[in-house]
Structures are given as structure tokens and as C-alpha cells.
Scaffold this motif. Sequence first.
Motif, PDB file in Angstrom:
ATOM      1  N   ALA A 143      30.037 -13.801  43.124  1.00 49.67           N
ATOM      2  CA  ALA A 143      29.634 -14.956  42.325  1.00 49.67           C
ATOM      3  C   ALA A 143      28.119 -14.991  42.210  1.00 49.67           C
ATOM      4  N   GLU A 144      27.618 -14.612  41.055  1.00 48.94           N
ATOM      5  CA  GLU A 144      26.178 -14.633  40.780  1.00 48.94           C
ATOM      6  C   GLU A 144      25.989 -14.817  39.278  1.00 48.94           C
ATOM      7  N   TRP A 145      24.775 -15.171  38.875  1.00 49.88           N
ATOM      8  CA  TRP A 145      24.515 -15.339  37.453  1.00 49.88           C
ATOM      9  C   TRP A 145      24.481 -13.989  36.753  1.00 49.88           C
ATOM     10  N   ASN A 146      25.005 -13.969  35.498  1.00 50.92           N
ATOM     11  CA  ASN A 146      25.107 -12.729  34.738  1.00 50.92           C
ATOM     12  C   ASN A 146      23.945 -12.614  33.741  1.00 50.92           C
ATOM     13  N   GLY A 147      22.734 -12.650  34.241  1.00 55.48           N
ATOM     14  CA  GLY A 147      21.571 -12.728  33.367  1.00 55.48           C
ATOM     15  C   GLY A 147      21.391 -11.563  32.422  1.00 55.48           C
ATOM     16  N   HIS A 148      21.886 -10.386  32.798  1.00 55.76           N
ATOM     17  CA  HIS A 148      21.696  -9.204  31.957  1.00 55.76           C
ATOM     18  C   HIS A 148      22.995  -8.759  31.288  1.00 55.76           C
ATOM     19  N   SER A 149      24.024  -9.580  31.363  1.00 56.67           N
ATOM     20  CA  SER A 149      25.308  -9.209  30.775  1.00 56.67           C
ATOM     21  C   SER A 149      25.207  -9.156  29.250  1.00 56.67           C
ATOM     22  N   ARG A 153      26.638 -14.676  29.307  1.00 59.38           N
ATOM     23  CA  ARG A 153      25.515 -15.212  30.081  1.00 59.38           C
ATOM     24  C   ARG A 153      25.651 -16.719  30.303  1.00 59.38           C
ATOM     25  N   LYS A 154      26.851 -17.218  30.156  1.00 61.48           N
ATOM     26  CA  LYS A 154      27.093 -18.657  30.272  1.00 61.48           C
ATOM     27  C   LYS A 154      26.782 -19.138  31.683  1.00 61.48           C
TER      28      LYS A 154
END
Length: 259
Positions: A143-149, A153-154
Motif C-alpha cells: 500500500a503506497e501512492w502510485n505517483g509514477h503509474s 494516480r488516484k
Amino acid sequence: MRRFIPALLPLAMLLTGCTTGAYDLVETAAIAPRYEDKDPQDFGYNHPHRYPVHGIDVSKWQGDIQWQKVKDSGVSFAFIKATEGKDRLDSRFHEYWQRANAVGIPHAPYHFLYFCSTADEQADWFIRNVPKASMDLPPVLDAEWNGHSPTCRKRPDPETVRRVMQRFMDRLEAHYGKRPIIYTSVDFHRDNLVGHFRNYHFWVRSVAAHPKDIYADRTWAFWQYTSTAVVPGIPGLTDINVFAGSPKNWQKWVASVSN
């Protein structure tokens, strides 16, 4: 020795029929680094090499792993990427878990959480692709932010985040009979998880300081302390993690979660 007691308490409490007295805690004598690090950090007194049980986490990007060499180097466990979102399967997952199993490295699959699909869609995908035989250790929710997806990036509000996580983990626990481990990063934990999920084992990322200095009021079971390690048998650089206890603690914990 007292410095290490907080990290071990959740492990002891969650061991069936085992009390804190059953643990012999980590020794504080200095332990030489086991693996070369291409970008070493100065952790001060509480450096990760005081923890004797080390493991790796890998995905397809590690390429052709020679698992016997990995084991012979002293690796005690492996977290292996399985799925991502509702429709992505790591192309090396089945190969990696079978080979880790063949050489006797305790291993667990992990799922990278997205917030552009529902918890049930993601749980269905994980269960469809990850057989029960693929894990010695509990499954992991990354569980981490998907900043580079490129696709998602929601960033939902914290209540939504926790609701999605809880639903996903409930589904996995019901299916596999093991309570999942939560992997998280500093910013995601700060934004969503402080004070929550206290009955779960945590695997935390902290590459510049000891977790106690970074994660507010959080006990932890695993600490990812570098992504630039050199491990025999793995081409290129890889992540290294430590377990929050002694080899004896480790053996008891693995036995407790392997049933």
C-alpha cells in the motif's frame, strides 16, 4: 536490548499460544554488513545490521535469479511480486515462487494496490493467480501512492483508503487462512495509516533512518532499509529487508504462520 522490545511485541502477541517471554530478543552486539550496498546510508547506532535475519523482495525486474546462490548467501526470506491492480500479473511470479520453494527459502506473494479498481476486483485477481501453495508466509498488501503509474494516480481520502485495504485483506485472509502483512512507505503511512491496523504485521520502508524515527507510534515486523544491495545470485541491485527479531524468533514466527 530494550531498544528492540517495541518492534517485537506485535509478533509475540500475534503468535498463537506464545507470550513475549517465549522470545529471546535481538542481541545488540555489532554485526558486520552481510551484503554490499552501492549507496550505503549512515543509520547511526540503530543500523539494520544489528538484525541478523535478512531477506529480499523481488519482481520481474530482477531477471534470472539463481535461487540456490541467493539462499547460500544467507537470505532467510523472499517477498515476491504477484499481482497489481485488477489485471496485472508479474511475469516471473510463478517461476520465482516455485524456485524459492525448491531451495527452501520461506516466501510470500505481494499485491500492489491500485485505487482505480475495487477491493473485490483486486482480491478476485489475486486469488485467481496466486495458489495457496505459493506462500509459506502470509500474503502481503503493498500500500503506497502510485505517483509514477501510467494508468492510476488516484489518491482517495484516508477513510476510503482504509476501507479498500480492509476489504482486500479480509478477502485474502478468508481464502488463504493467513492474516496479510501490510507493506507501506513513509508518506502513505503518514497520510492514511497512523493509529490504524494495529493487529496486522507491518513491513515498512525506511532507507535513511531507523523506523522508530520515521513511523509515528508504529511497531513493525520487517524493515526495508535499502534498494541498492548486491546479493549473490541476483543480477543488478535489489531490496534488502530485516526481520525484527533473532533467528530463534524467526523460526518460531515462521512455524506459527506456516500452518
